[in-house]
Design a protein around this motif. Structure first.
Motif, PDB file in Angstrom:
ATOM      1  N   ILE A 273      16.546   6.351  25.543  1.00 45.91           N
ATOM      2  CA  ILE A 273      17.197   5.523  24.534  1.00 45.91           C
ATOM      3  C   ILE A 273      16.083   4.857  23.727  1.00 45.91           C
ATOM      4  O   ILE A 273      15.300   4.077  24.267  1.00 45.91           O
ATOM      5  N   ASP A 274      16.020   5.169  22.433  1.00 45.92           N
ATOM      6  CA  ASP A 274      14.937   4.699  21.571  1.00 45.92           C
ATOM      7  C   ASP A 274      15.407   3.532  20.717  1.00 45.92           C
ATOM      8  O   ASP A 274      16.260   3.688  19.848  1.00 45.92           O
ATOM      9  N   TYR A 275      14.833   2.351  20.987  1.00 46.28           N
ATOM     10  CA  TYR A 275      15.121   1.157  20.194  1.00 46.28           C
ATOM     11  C   TYR A 275      13.974   0.829  19.239  1.00 46.28           C
ATOM     12  O   TYR A 275      13.901  -0.281  18.726  1.00 46.28           O
ATOM     13  N   GLY A 276      13.088   1.765  18.998  1.00 46.17           N
ATOM     14  CA  GLY A 276      11.945   1.509  18.124  1.00 46.17           C
ATOM     15  C   GLY A 276      10.786   0.956  18.931  1.00 46.17           C
ATOM     16  O   GLY A 276       9.973   1.701  19.453  1.00 46.17           O
ATOM     17  N   SER A 277      10.732  -0.366  19.074  1.00 46.91           N
ATOM     18  CA  SER A 277       9.623  -0.977  19.814  1.00 46.91           C
ATOM     19  C   SER A 277       9.796  -0.862  21.331  1.00 46.91           C
ATOM     20  O   SER A 277       8.865  -1.094  22.086  1.00 46.91           O
ATOM     21  N   LEU A 278      11.001  -0.484  21.768  1.00 49.20           N
ATOM     22  CA  LEU A 278      11.294  -0.282  23.184  1.00 49.20           C
ATOM     23  C   LEU A 278      11.910   1.100  23.368  1.00 49.20           C
ATOM     24  O   LEU A 278      12.837   1.462  22.645  1.00 49.20           O
ATOM     25  N   VAL A 279      11.395   1.851  24.340  1.00 52.29           N
ATOM     26  CA  VAL A 279      12.007   3.121  24.709  1.00 52.29           C
ATOM     27  C   VAL A 279      12.409   3.021  26.178  1.00 52.29           C
ATOM     28  O   VAL A 279      11.585   2.715  27.044  1.00 52.29           O
TER      29      VAL A 279
END
Length: 132
Positions: free
Chosen positions: A83-89
């Motif tokens: 799940i890619d949240y940009g600054s958090l994967v």
């Protein structure tokens, strides 16, 4: 109010812990990667638990942080969901996939963030004497 990527990671980690994810680990990649700031890695024992963890992470991050994933990969019969949240994967693995990809070894120089969760991994245990 805008949350930091570390705060979003903690919300995601709590959500994974709520669904009994095992070996929850947050790696701080700031200064090591241009792709993201944090990897949250955890293990699900089977497909239903993997789906439950992914759903809970998505729901809690959306409700508490007001953000939706940029993308998500691996849903269905996969042994790894990203799940890619940009600054958090967020990486949710089944045990065999986690053993195979070994992200914590690949990113071994990344500091581990103490989450204070029951299912969280602490620092790797040093080999000690065998109790007998």
């Amino acid at each position: 109010m805008t949350m930091t990527s570390r705060e979003v990671a903690k919300v995601a980690a709590l959500a994974a812990d709520d669904k009994k994810a095992a070996d929850i680990l947050l790696l701080d990649l700031t200064g090591l990667s241009d792709v993201c700031d944090y990897f949250l890695i955890c293990t699900a024992q089977n497909n239903p638990q993997l789906d439950a963890i992914v759903d809970e992470v998505r729901q809690k991050v959306s409700a508490n942080c007001g953000i939706k994933p940029l993308s998500s990969e691996g849903r269905g019969t996969a042994s790894w969901v990203l799940i890619d949240y940009g600054s958090l994967v967020v990486h949710v693995f089944k045990p065999e996939a986690r053993d195979y990809f070994r992200l914590e070894r690949l990113w071994g120089e990344a500091p581990r963030v103490d989450l204070g969760l029951e299912g969280a991994l602490s620092e790797p245990a040093a080999p000690g004497p065998v109790a007998g």
